[in-house]
Design a protein around this motif. Structure first.
Motif, PDB file in Angstrom:
ATOM      1  N   SER A   1       0.746  -1.411   0.045  1.00 43.07           N
ATOM      2  CA  SER A   1       0.052  -0.033   0.081  1.00 43.07           C
ATOM      3  C   SER A   1       0.881   1.325   0.094  1.00 43.07           C
ATOM      4  O   SER A   1       1.995   1.097   0.152  1.00 43.07           O
ATOM      5  CB  SER A   1      -0.932   0.160   1.341  1.00 43.07           C
ATOM      6  N   GLU A   2       0.322   2.298   0.140  1.00 48.17           N
ATOM      7  CA  GLU A   2       0.865   3.804   0.184  1.00 48.17           C
ATOM      8  C   GLU A   2       1.540   3.990   1.594  1.00 48.17           C
ATOM      9  O   GLU A   2       0.626   3.274   2.442  1.00 48.17           O
ATOM     10  CB  GLU A   2       0.008   4.810  -0.439  1.00 48.17           C
ATOM     11  N   PRO A   3       2.357   4.512   1.678  1.00 46.56           N
ATOM     12  CA  PRO A   3       3.041   4.677   2.983  1.00 46.56           C
ATOM     13  C   PRO A   3       1.802   5.438   4.028  1.00 46.56           C
ATOM     14  O   PRO A   3       1.305   6.336   3.635  1.00 46.56           O
ATOM     15  CB  PRO A   3       4.138   5.864   2.743  1.00 46.56           C
ATOM     16  N   SER A   4       1.765   4.999   5.188  1.00 44.41           N
ATOM     17  CA  SER A   4       0.836   5.412   6.051  1.00 44.41           C
ATOM     18  C   SER A   4       1.448   5.354   7.462  1.00 44.41           C
ATOM     19  O   SER A   4       2.285   4.906   7.714  1.00 44.41           O
ATOM     20  CB  SER A   4      -0.627   4.736   6.164  1.00 44.41           C
ATOM     21  N   GLU A   5       0.796   6.009   8.402  1.00 46.07           N
ATOM     22  CA  GLU A   5       0.910   6.049   9.938  1.00 46.07           C
ATOM     23  C   GLU A   5       0.952   4.487  10.415  1.00 46.07           C
ATOM     24  O   GLU A   5       1.887   4.291  11.462  1.00 46.07           O
ATOM     25  CB  GLU A   5      -0.080   6.569  10.784  1.00 46.07           C
ATOM     26  N   SER A   6       0.601   3.619   9.673  1.00 45.76           N
ATOM     27  CA  SER A   6       0.640   2.112  10.066  1.00 45.76           C
ATOM     28  C   SER A   6       1.978   1.600   9.835  1.00 45.76           C
ATOM     29  O   SER A   6       2.227   0.628  10.390  1.00 45.76           O
ATOM     30  CB  SER A   6      -0.434   1.294   9.622  1.00 45.76           C
ATOM     31  N   TRP A   7       2.790   1.982   9.179  1.00 45.25           N
ATOM     32  CA  TRP A   7       4.083   1.852   8.537  1.00 45.25           C
ATOM     33  C   TRP A   7       4.983   1.979   9.713  1.00 45.25           C
ATOM     34  O   TRP A   7       4.843   2.876  10.382  1.00 45.25           O
ATOM     35  CB  TRP A   7       4.499   2.246   7.357  1.00 45.25           C
TER      36      TRP A   7
ATOM     37  N   VAL B   1       8.976   3.096  10.887  1.00 45.45           N
ATOM     38  CA  VAL B   1      10.166   4.116  10.692  1.00 45.45           C
ATOM     39  C   VAL B   1      11.037   3.317   9.717  1.00 45.45           C
ATOM     40  O   VAL B   1      11.067   3.701   8.514  1.00 45.45           O
ATOM     41  CB  VAL B   1      10.789   4.989  11.631  1.00 45.45           C
ATOM     42  N   PRO B   2      11.219   1.909   9.942  1.00 48.82           N
ATOM     43  CA  PRO B   2      12.421   1.300   8.964  1.00 48.82           C
ATOM     44  C   PRO B   2      11.513   1.135   7.538  1.00 48.82           C
ATOM     45  O   PRO B   2      12.449   1.099   6.860  1.00 48.82           O
ATOM     46  CB  PRO B   2      12.608   0.034   9.795  1.00 48.82           C
ATOM     47  N   GLN B   3      10.309   0.652   7.672  1.00 53.00           N
ATOM     48  CA  GLN B   3       9.656   0.533   6.576  1.00 53.00           C
ATOM     49  C   GLN B   3       9.832   1.716   5.763  1.00 53.00           C
ATOM     50  O   GLN B   3       9.846   1.668   4.362  1.00 53.00           O
ATOM     51  CB  GLN B   3       8.097   0.001   6.766  1.00 53.00           C
ATOM     52  N   LEU B   4       9.529   2.902   6.260  1.00 54.77           N
ATOM     53  CA  LEU B   4       9.269   4.169   5.575  1.00 54.77           C
ATOM     54  C   LEU B   4      10.742   4.584   5.097  1.00 54.77           C
ATOM     55  O   LEU B   4      10.852   4.982   3.850  1.00 54.77           O
ATOM     56  CB  LEU B   4       8.808   5.504   6.530  1.00 54.77           C
ATOM     57  N   ARG B   5      11.710   4.151   5.889  1.00 57.51           N
ATOM     58  CA  ARG B   5      12.970   4.306   5.134  1.00 57.51           C
ATOM     59  C   ARG B   5      13.443   3.568   4.077  1.00 57.51           C
ATOM     60  O   ARG B   5      13.942   3.970   3.128  1.00 57.51           O
ATOM     61  CB  ARG B   5      13.989   4.336   6.451  1.00 57.51           C
ATOM     62  N   ASP B   6      13.085   2.331   4.313  1.00 60.45           N
ATOM     63  CA  ASP B   6      13.406   1.336   3.127  1.00 60.45           C
ATOM     64  C   ASP B   6      12.456   1.909   1.885  1.00 60.45           C
ATOM     65  O   ASP B   6      12.949   1.867   0.553  1.00 60.45           O
ATOM     66  CB  ASP B   6      12.961  -0.029   3.514  1.00 60.45           C
ATOM     67  N   TYR B   7      11.227   2.286   2.057  1.00 63.21           N
ATOM     68  CA  TYR B   7      10.391   2.901   0.896  1.00 63.21           C
ATOM     69  C   TYR B   7      11.086   4.011   0.280  1.00 63.21           C
ATOM     70  O   TYR B   7      11.239   4.093  -0.849  1.00 63.21           O
ATOM     71  CB  TYR B   7       9.090   3.333   1.347  1.00 63.21           C
ATOM     72  N   ALA B   8      11.478   4.826   1.083  1.00 68.22           N
ATOM     73  CA  ALA B   8      12.072   6.222   0.702  1.00 68.22           C
ATOM     74  C   ALA B   8      13.482   5.687  -0.216  1.00 68.22           C
ATOM     75  O   ALA B   8      13.795   6.581  -1.233  1.00 68.22           O
ATOM     76  CB  ALA B   8      12.437   7.160   1.854  1.00 68.22           C
TER      77      ALA B   8
ATOM     78  N   ALA C   1       5.999  13.167   6.114  1.00 63.98           N
ATOM     79  CA  ALA C   1       5.718  14.453   5.261  1.00 63.98           C
ATOM     80  C   ALA C   1       6.619  14.570   4.337  1.00 63.98           C
ATOM     81  O   ALA C   1       6.524  15.092   3.186  1.00 63.98           O
ATOM     82  CB  ALA C   1       6.088  15.438   6.412  1.00 63.98           C
ATOM     83  N   VAL C   2       7.773  14.187   4.586  1.00 64.35           N
ATOM     84  CA  VAL C   2       8.833  14.165   3.333  1.00 64.35           C
ATOM     85  C   VAL C   2       8.423  13.500   2.088  1.00 64.35           C
ATOM     86  O   VAL C   2       8.613  13.733   1.076  1.00 64.35           O
ATOM     87  CB  VAL C   2      10.519  13.731   3.649  1.00 64.35           C
ATOM     88  N   ILE C   3       8.069  12.160   2.482  1.00 63.03           N
ATOM     89  CA  ILE C   3       7.718  11.143   1.389  1.00 63.03           C
ATOM     90  C   ILE C   3       6.421  11.940   0.593  1.00 63.03           C
ATOM     91  O   ILE C   3       6.424  11.795  -0.547  1.00 63.03           O
ATOM     92  CB  ILE C   3       7.242   9.640   2.050  1.00 63.03           C
ATOM     93  N   ALA C   4       5.417  12.318   1.548  1.00 59.36           N
ATOM     94  CA  ALA C   4       4.243  12.993   0.769  1.00 59.36           C
ATOM     95  C   ALA C   4       4.551  13.996  -0.120  1.00 59.36           C
ATOM     96  O   ALA C   4       4.124  14.346  -1.180  1.00 59.36           O
ATOM     97  CB  ALA C   4       3.296  13.442   1.620  1.00 59.36           C
TER      98      ALA C   4
END
Length: 108
Positions: free
Chosen positions: A56-62, A64-71, A89-92
């Motif tokens: 899915s698209e990045p969200s609050e349920s992710w 921080v490591p998942q968000l970093r990997d996505y970025a 916010a940076v990803i958005a």
């Protein structure tokens, strides 16, 4: 193989509680992550498996490591962002910029 310490260590958990662990102790995974000196281990813990990035698209349920990997996968520079809200916010902002052309109009 179970992780085993070579010596005694003092570890402070996230609540500030001090734990003293030695070679005969079973080291909980959450405390093992906090022991960063490789010489403290006779048998180091197994490395953590790589984070799975959700479809899915990045969200609050992710996490921080998942968000970093996505970025990293999307080549998004997170700069100094370390907190989940800042990383999101940076990803958005990066997603918004990729949907906008150089003239500020939606990309076609």
């Amino acid at each position: 193989m179970a992780a085993r310490l070579a010596t005694f260590v003092h570890v402070h958990d996230e609540d500030g509680v001090t734990h003293i662990l030695g070679p005969d102790d079973t080291v909980p995974a959450e405390l093992a992550k906090l022991i960063t000196n490789p010489d403290a281990w006779a048998d180091p813990p197994d490395p953590e498996p790589a984070q799975q990035v959700p479809e899915s698209e990045p969200s609050e349920s992710w996490t921080v490591p998942q968000l970093r990997d996505y970025a990293a996968d999307k080549k998004i520079d997170l700069g100094d962002a370390t907190k989940k809200a800042d990383v999101l916010a940076v990803i958005a902002a990066a997603a918004e910029n990729s949907n906008t052309g150089a003239d500020g109009n939606p990309a076609v």
